[in-house]
Design a protein around this motif. Structure first.
Motif: not given
Ligand SMILES: Nc1ncnc2c1ncn2[C@@H]1O[C@H](COP(=O)(O)OP(=O)(O)OP(=O)(O)O)[C@@H](O)[C@H]1O
Length: 273
Positions: A66, A71, A98
């Protein structure tokens, strides 16, 4: 005098990594106190790599992926994408990051809006990234569904009308639409029946080889890591928030150096497991 030849040679010598995590520490505050999920971890991922991250539950695999996928911001350390700090990217560069770094998670049902038809979730991504217009949109969705072995009829279905395996394939197709350079696949088969697991891993392997994507497979199952990363893939072993061993899959499996890796492999070889 630095000649053009020297510069080219120097660039060749310095391996350029697409995604780098440097000295990453993540600490969660819990009712019982602080939990160090990642303890000063560094990792580099180049283009077109095959990587399996293995380790027992709670070792930090998900937190690490992550953080690398932009994120989960770490408490300490940096994540660089093509040399730039991911957590400081803005505008076009952020959107490009992204798009290029995709993440598919363990539970495909949480990756889709339960109230929207699967095809509509694809359309949102296509329109946000201006991937196709009008009639081309449906053709594009069909192409990607076909790529993961799904029938176009699933476009009009709601997530709960699909099996876990079908929805996981749909999540993969939706991620692939964006032509990512790096794809994190976090325990993507652990919710599937044993008979379907190998099919999905095989598909990930084929897609990686065909489209030259770096895929980072996160799994607690050494057998799955072995299957995915044999043929010169890399295995990274995590334990208690740290990377304790890494190397080519064949070497780690044949002659692990770390005691914990040895234990992991022994438990895999145990016929009574
Ligand atoms: N949001 C959170 N709040 C508190 N603690 C967390 C949080 N997320 C993770 N942790 C803790 O951090 C540690 C690492 O968790 P992480 O999910 O990264 O491990 P993992 O190896 O992926 O495990 P699993 O396979 O069970 O998902 C664990 O002790 C976990 O309980």
């Amino acid at each position: 005098m630095i000649t053009k030849f020297c510069v080219i040679s120097l660039l060749r010598l310095r391996k350029v990594y697409t995604l780098e995590g440097k000295d990453i520490t993540v600490i969660f505050k819990t009712k019982k106190g602080e939990k160090i999920a990642l303890n000063n971890v560094s990792i580099s991922i180049s283009d077109n790599e095959n990587i399996s991250i293995i380790g027992e539950s709670g070792s930090g695999k998900t937190t690490l992926s992550l953080v690398l996928a932009g994120i989960q911001k770490p408490n300490k350390g940096n994540v660089l994408y093509n040399g730039k700090n991911v957590y400081k990217l803005k505008g076009k560069e952020y959107k490009e990051f992204r798009r290029s770094v995709q993440y598919i998670m363990q539970n495909p049902y949480s990756a889709f809006n339960p109230f929207r038809k699967v095809g509509d979730s694809f359309k949102t991504v296509i329109s946000e990234y201006k991937l196709a217009k009008g009639n081309e949109t449906d053709n594009l969705i069909d192409k990607y569904l076909q790529m993961v072995g799904l029938d176009e009829s699933i476009k009009t279905k709601y997530p709960h009308q699909l099996s876990g395996g079908q929805l996981q394939r749909a999540a993969l197709a939706r991620a692939l639409l964006l032509k990512p350079k790096i794809l994190f696949a976090d325990e993507v088969v652990s919710m599937l029946d044993a008979s379907l697991r190998i099919d999905v891993i095989k598909l990930l392997k084929e897609i990686r080889e065909t489209y030259n994507i770096s895929i980072i497979l996160i799994t607690h199952d050494i057998g799955i890591a072995k299957y995915f990363s044999e043929d010169r893939g890399r295995i990274i072993v995590m334990y208690d928030g740290k990377i304790i061993e890494e190397g080519y899959a064949e070497e780690i499996i044949k002659s692990p150096k770390n005691e914990y890796t040895k234990l992991l492999l022994e438990s895999y070889l145990d016929p009574f497991r």
